[in-house]
Write a protein that holds these residues in place. Structure first.
Motif, PDB file in Angstrom:
ATOM      1  N   VAL A 121      38.678  36.521  18.759  1.00 36.04           N
ATOM      2  CA  VAL A 121      38.864  37.913  18.358  1.00 36.04           C
ATOM      3  C   VAL A 121      38.048  38.839  19.262  1.00 36.04           C
ATOM      4  O   VAL A 121      38.437  39.984  19.523  1.00 36.04           O
ATOM      5  CB  VAL A 121      38.436  38.085  16.882  1.00 36.04           C
ATOM      6  CG1 VAL A 121      38.546  39.533  16.458  1.00 36.04           C
ATOM      7  CG2 VAL A 121      39.304  37.215  15.989  1.00 36.04           C
ATOM      8  N   SER A 122      36.924  38.338  19.782  1.00 44.92           N
ATOM      9  CA  SER A 122      36.070  39.190  20.614  1.00 44.92           C
ATOM     10  C   SER A 122      36.737  39.563  21.937  1.00 44.92           C
ATOM     11  O   SER A 122      36.325  40.500  22.612  1.00 44.92           O
ATOM     12  CB  SER A 122      34.731  38.508  20.888  1.00 44.92           C
ATOM     13  OG  SER A 122      34.949  37.314  21.578  1.00 44.92           O
ATOM     14  N   TYR A 123      37.811  38.848  22.297  1.00 45.54           N
ATOM     15  CA  TYR A 123      38.558  39.160  23.515  1.00 45.54           C
ATOM     16  C   TYR A 123      39.074  40.602  23.468  1.00 45.54           C
ATOM     17  O   TYR A 123      39.078  41.310  24.486  1.00 45.54           O
ATOM     18  CB  TYR A 123      39.719  38.179  23.613  1.00 45.54           C
ATOM     19  CG  TYR A 123      40.243  37.919  25.000  1.00 45.54           C
ATOM     20  CD1 TYR A 123      39.396  37.804  26.086  1.00 45.54           C
ATOM     21  CD2 TYR A 123      41.606  37.753  25.213  1.00 45.54           C
ATOM     22  CE1 TYR A 123      39.897  37.544  27.362  1.00 45.54           C
ATOM     23  CE2 TYR A 123      42.118  37.482  26.469  1.00 45.54           C
ATOM     24  CZ  TYR A 123      41.254  37.388  27.537  1.00 45.54           C
ATOM     25  OH  TYR A 123      41.765  37.117  28.783  1.00 45.54           O
ATOM     26  N   ALA A 124      39.528  41.032  22.301  1.00 44.39           N
ATOM     27  CA  ALA A 124      40.039  42.400  22.149  1.00 44.39           C
ATOM     28  C   ALA A 124      38.918  43.414  22.324  1.00 44.39           C
ATOM     29  O   ALA A 124      39.098  44.464  22.942  1.00 44.39           O
ATOM     30  CB  ALA A 124      40.703  42.563  20.783  1.00 44.39           C
ATOM     31  N   VAL A 125      37.737  43.087  21.805  1.00 42.92           N
ATOM     32  CA  VAL A 125      36.584  43.999  21.943  1.00 42.92           C
ATOM     33  C   VAL A 125      36.205  44.123  23.418  1.00 42.92           C
ATOM     34  O   VAL A 125      35.981  45.220  23.932  1.00 42.92           O
ATOM     35  CB  VAL A 125      35.389  43.501  21.118  1.00 42.92           C
ATOM     36  CG1 VAL A 125      34.166  44.374  21.350  1.00 42.92           C
ATOM     37  CG2 VAL A 125      35.744  43.460  19.642  1.00 42.92           C
ATOM     38  N   GLN A 126      36.161  42.975  24.102  1.00 40.82           N
ATOM     39  CA  GLN A 126      35.835  42.990  25.544  1.00 40.82           C
ATOM     40  C   GLN A 126      36.784  43.896  26.302  1.00 40.82           C
ATOM     41  O   GLN A 126      36.371  44.694  27.133  1.00 40.82           O
ATOM     42  CB  GLN A 126      36.037  41.592  26.129  1.00 40.82           C
ATOM     43  CG  GLN A 126      34.930  40.627  25.937  1.00 40.82           C
ATOM     44  CD  GLN A 126      35.434  39.238  26.362  1.00 40.82           C
ATOM     45  OE1 GLN A 126      36.090  39.071  27.367  1.00 40.82           O
ATOM     46  NE2 GLN A 126      35.125  38.250  25.545  1.00 40.82           N
ATOM     47  N   ASN A 127      38.090  43.743  26.029  1.00 41.84           N
ATOM     48  CA  ASN A 127      39.106  44.515  26.741  1.00 41.84           C
ATOM     49  C   ASN A 127      38.926  46.020  26.509  1.00 41.84           C
ATOM     50  O   ASN A 127      38.922  46.812  27.451  1.00 41.84           O
ATOM     51  CB  ASN A 127      40.480  44.029  26.265  1.00 41.84           C
ATOM     52  CG  ASN A 127      41.617  44.929  26.683  1.00 41.84           C
ATOM     53  OD1 ASN A 127      42.071  45.753  25.899  1.00 41.84           O
ATOM     54  ND2 ASN A 127      42.081  44.796  27.909  1.00 41.84           N
ATOM     55  N   ARG A 128      38.708  46.441  25.247  1.00 43.37           N
ATOM     56  CA  ARG A 128      38.558  47.880  24.957  1.00 43.37           C
ATOM     57  C   ARG A 128      37.269  48.421  25.559  1.00 43.37           C
ATOM     58  O   ARG A 128      37.234  49.511  26.107  1.00 43.37           O
ATOM     59  CB  ARG A 128      38.565  48.154  23.451  1.00 43.37           C
ATOM     60  CG  ARG A 128      39.739  47.599  22.664  1.00 43.37           C
ATOM     61  CD  ARG A 128      41.098  47.928  23.237  1.00 43.37           C
ATOM     62  NE  ARG A 128      42.160  47.574  22.311  1.00 43.37           N
ATOM     63  CZ  ARG A 128      42.732  46.365  22.242  1.00 43.37           C
ATOM     64  NH1 ARG A 128      42.343  45.383  23.050  1.00 43.37           N
ATOM     65  NH2 ARG A 128      43.701  46.134  21.373  1.00 43.37           N
ATOM     66  N   LEU A 129      36.205  47.645  25.443  1.00 41.70           N
ATOM     67  CA  LEU A 129      34.899  48.112  25.926  1.00 41.70           C
ATOM     68  C   LEU A 129      34.895  48.190  27.455  1.00 41.70           C
ATOM     69  O   LEU A 129      34.351  49.130  28.040  1.00 41.70           O
ATOM     70  CB  LEU A 129      33.824  47.162  25.408  1.00 41.70           C
ATOM     71  CG  LEU A 129      32.416  47.708  25.205  1.00 41.70           C
ATOM     72  CD1 LEU A 129      32.394  49.052  24.500  1.00 41.70           C
ATOM     73  CD2 LEU A 129      31.583  46.697  24.414  1.00 41.70           C
ATOM     74  N   LYS A 130      35.526  47.219  28.111  1.00 36.54           N
ATOM     75  CA  LYS A 130      35.591  47.253  29.577  1.00 36.54           C
ATOM     76  C   LYS A 130      36.392  48.467  30.037  1.00 36.54           C
ATOM     77  O   LYS A 130      36.055  49.109  31.028  1.00 36.54           O
ATOM     78  CB  LYS A 130      36.215  45.967  30.134  1.00 36.54           C
ATOM     79  CG  LYS A 130      35.234  44.805  30.109  1.00 36.54           C
ATOM     80  CD  LYS A 130      35.865  43.549  30.673  1.00 36.54           C
ATOM     81  CE  LYS A 130      34.885  42.393  30.625  1.00 36.54           C
ATOM     82  NZ  LYS A 130      35.524  41.103  30.949  1.00 36.54           N
TER      83      LYS A 130
END
Ligand code: AMP
Ligand code: MG
Length: 344
Positions: free
Chosen positions: A321-330
Motif C-alpha cells: 500500500v505504501s507504493y501509492a504514498v511513494q508515488n504521490r509524495l515523489k
C-alpha cells in the motif's frame, strides 16, 4: 451560487444529487479513495464544467464511475475476461480499469483517446447517485488542478465553495489516495498509477503486470505519458518539497543540519520525538502504510501555506500500500530526493 451540503442519509439526497447531475451540474461525491467532482460523463458540456472548476488541462481524461460490469458493457467494447475477474475481486473498490471506449463516449471525457477509464466506487450513496442519474459519472479528484486531493468535505469546500451545486458529506475518505489505475488494453496489463489495490493483488488475478515508468520516475521532455494526467505537477503544496531518504538517524541528522525557521518536517508518527524543534507534522504510522495513505493529502494541504519555505518529507518504502504514498509524495516533491546515507 450557493453550494448545498447534502447528508448521505437524508431521504432526498440521492434524488437531489441525481437531478443536478442529469441537468449538467456538478456534485462532489464521497468515495473510499478521495472526494470526486462528479458530472454527467456522457454530456460534454457537463464535463467541461469539471475542467473549468478544477482548472484542469483539457487533455487530462476523466474516470467514469459506474455501478458495475453491466454498465461497463454499455461504455466499452472488447472487454477481456481479466476485466471481469478484477471486478469480481476488487469492485466496488479503489481500482480503475482502462478499456476500449465505445463511439458514443465524448472525446471531452476521454481527452481525445480511444480508451476510457472506468471504476465502481465503494460508497453506497455514490453508487445510488450513479444509478439514479442513469449515466456514468465523470469524477476526478475534487481539488483544484495540481493541488493535493480532497479527503474531507472541508477540503472540497475550501477549493470549490460557491462554484459547484452540491457536495455530499460522506466524512473522511477511508483509503485517502486515488484509485489504482491498470491499463487492460495491452498484454501484459500495465500499472499506470498505484493505489489501494496493490501490484501484488493485481498479479494474483493477472499473473503478469508491467509497471509504467512514470509511477516511479519523472518522464523526460520527449516521453509520452500513458496516463496523460501523470505528466503534470501534482499534489504539491506551494513551497518546495524534498524527500529525505535513508535511516531514521541519518535522515534526522541531515534535516537538523539544514532546517530553517519557516521549514516543516513531514514525518511518520514514530519519528515525532526526533523532530521536536523542527515543527514536525506526522501523516501516519510507518508501521501501518494504510494510515499514511489516509493522512497524506490532509497533511499536504496543511503544508500548502505561504509561510512555509521548505518541507522535508519522509517517505515509506516497499511495493504494498505504501507504493501509492511513494508515488504521490515523489510527484509532490517533483522527484527531488536526497539520500541522507550519502551525506556528511
Ligand atoms: P483523477 O484526476 O485523479 O481522476 O485522475 C484520473 C487519471 O486517470 C489521470 O491521471 C488520467 O490521465 C488517467 N486516465 C483517465 N482516462 C485514461 C485513459 N483512457 N488512458 C490512460 N489514463 C487515463
Ligand atoms: Mg486528481
Amino acid at each position: 451560487m450557493n453550494t448545498l451540503i447534502l447528508q448521505p442519509d437524508a431521504p432526498d439526497t440521492v434524488a437531489i444529487a441525481a437531478q443536478i447531475i442529469r441537468d449538467g451540474g456538478l456534485v462532489a461525491l464521497p468515495t473510499e479513495t478521495v472526494y470526486g467532482l462528479g458530472a454527467d460523463g456522457l454530456n460534454p458540456l457537463a464535463v467541461d464544467r469539471i475542467y473549468e472548476a478544477k482548472g484542469r488541462p483539457k487533455d487530462n481524461p476523466m474516470i467514469l464511475h459506474v455501478t458495475g460490469m453491466e454498465q461497463v458493457e454499455t461504455l466499452c467494447h472488447h472487454i477481456p475476461p481479466c476485466a471481469y475477474a478484477l471486478a469480481e475481486a476488487y469492485w466496488p473498490g479503489p481500482l480503475t480499469m482502462i478499456l476500449p471506449a465505445r463511439e458514443h463516449i465524448p472525446k471531452r471525457t476521454t481527452g481525445g483517446l480511444s480508451t476510457v477509464a472506468v471504476r465502481c466506487p465503494d460508497s453506497v450513496v455514490t453508487r445510488q447517485v450513479i444509478a439514479a442519474s442513469a449515466t456514468a459519472i465523470a469524477a476526478p479528484s475534487a481539488n483544484l488542478s495540481g493541488k493535493p486531493s480532497t479527503t474531507t468535505v472541508q477540503h472540497v469546500l475550501h477549493d470549490h465553495d460557491g462554484k459547484i451545486e452540491a457536495v455530499i458529506d460522506g466524512g473522511a475518505c477511508r483509503v485517502g489516495v486515488e484509485s489504482t489505475i491498470v491499463d487492460l488494453t495491452e498484454t501484459p496489463a500495465r500499472l499506470l498509477r498505484p493505489g489501494g489495490v496493490t501490484p501484488a493483488q493485481l498479479r494474483e488475478i493477472l499473473g503478469d503486470l508491467t509497471v509504467d515508468k512514470a509511477v516511479t520516475a519523472q518522464l523526460g521532455p520527449d516521453e509520452i505519458a500513458r496516463a496523460p494526467g501523470m505528466k503534470y505537477r501534482h499534489y504539491a503544496p506551494q513551497c518546495q518539497v524534498v524527500i529525505v531518504a535513508g535511516s531514521r538517524e541519518k535522515a534526522a541528522a541531515y534535516i537538523h543540519a539544514h532546517y530553517q525557521n519557516s521549514d516543516r518536517v513531514l514525518c511518520f508518527e514514530e519519528e515525532l520525538p526526533l523532530y521536536k524543534n523542527c515543527n514536525p507534522l506526522a501523516y501516519g504510522r510507518e508501521a501501518d502504510a494504510r494510515t499514511l495513505c489516509a493522512g497524506l493529502f490532509a497533511a499536504l494541504r496543511e503544508l500548502d501555506d505561504p509561510k512555509v519555505r521548505m518541507v522535508y518529507a519522509r517517505c515509506p518504502e516497499g511495493e504494498g500500500v505504501s507504493y501509492a504514498v511513494q508515488n504521490r509524495l515523489k510527484k509532490a516533491a517533483a522527484f527531488q530526493i536526497i539520500d541522507a546515507e550519502e551525506w556528511g
